[in-house]
Write an enzyme that holds these catalytic residues in place. Sequence first.
Site, short mmCIF file in Angstrom:
data_model
loop_
_atom_site.label_atom_id
_atom_site.label_comp_id
_atom_site.label_asym_id
_atom_site.label_seq_id
_atom_site.Cartn_x
_atom_site.Cartn_y
_atom_site.Cartn_z
N CYS A 128 41.46 48.58 38.89
CA CYS A 128 40.40 48.02 39.73
C CYS A 128 40.03 49.00 40.85
O CYS A 128 39.38 50.00 40.59
CB CYS A 128 40.81 46.65 40.27
SG CYS A 128 39.40 45.68 40.89
N HIS A 240 42.39 43.64 35.55
CA HIS A 240 43.75 43.53 36.10
C HIS A 240 44.75 43.05 35.03
O HIS A 240 45.02 41.86 34.92
CB HIS A 240 43.77 42.51 37.25
CG HIS A 240 43.17 42.99 38.51
ND1 HIS A 240 43.90 43.62 39.49
CD2 HIS A 240 41.90 42.90 38.96
CE1 HIS A 240 43.10 43.92 40.51
NE2 HIS A 240 41.88 43.51 40.21
N GLU A 242 47.96 43.35 35.08
CA GLU A 242 49.19 42.84 35.71
C GLU A 242 49.10 41.36 36.06
O GLU A 242 50.11 40.64 36.08
CB GLU A 242 49.54 43.68 36.95
CG GLU A 242 48.82 43.33 38.22
CD GLU A 242 47.34 43.67 38.24
OE1 GLU A 242 46.62 43.18 39.14
OE2 GLU A 242 46.87 44.43 37.37
#
Length: 316
Positions: A128, A240, A242
């Site tokens: 990001c 994202h 994660e």
Amino acid sequence: MLKTALIVCFVVINLPIQNEATESPIIGILVQETSPYINGKFPNHNAYLAASYVKYVESSGARVVPIFINQTKSYYRKIIQSINGVLLPGGNTWFSNKDGYADAGDIIYKLIKEENENGNTYPILGICLGFELLIYLDASKTDIRTNCSSVDKALNLHLQENYNDSKIFKSAPKELIRILEKENVTYNSHRYCITEENVKKNKLDKFWRVVAWNMDNSKAVEFVSILESVKYPFLGLQFHPEKNIFEWNKKKNVPHSANAILVGRYFSDWLVKEARRNQNRFITKTLEKSALIYNYQPFHTGLKGIAFDQMYFFKI
């Protein structure tokens, strides 16, 4: 009790680059300055690291060292020469902040390019804001981002026709590609975008290859979702991965399906696999242990209305 950030001095040993991999890769994750909102909830700190990035790297078999902002070039050189890869995380800060995230990232980026030029495989994963930082730096610190709206949105990917020639997907399982193309498994949370048009206009297509793209919420802006470096083991993701695995805010539309977890792990596994080809290390186990994230205590921040479930705080 929170342990404040201890800036330690690392002694470096230069090792010959060999084909065998390190079995104990260490990934550095760049911390960033706190926002006024975070300061209001957790005062007396000026830098943070979302714990989801730490766990993300650990889930693929590596350990983590926080890399602090507002340090000397000597500090960054010593730490870069002691670890095996770097993750530039997402967040909410400005590239113009003096001695902040972008200034530290600039030094780190140049040092890692040097490592690769010297034959030492050294990966970077930008997520990001970290993805946007890589482009900002290669554009000579010119902000080529476009305003867009892709906040709290899980999307499937549009892969370029020649995606299977890319380094990141050339050996990808067909099922993973199917999931990426057909299911909403990439979580987006950004108000700025990098467009392929701007990449080409700024002649960055000599350095970066567009692998995947998407449309913003308005369907008016086509933005780049995945970029990979033409020359180096550098990868940028606008989404994202994660969060799929480690962020559980029920008010957000983060995908947590088994397939979303599979996709999330693919990119951290890539980072750690590349890091295993790097031969850097700390000269002593004592210095190594003093630098690891284990020396700091994460806070449960989701209860106070912050986007991250857990965060590490530092006073630098």
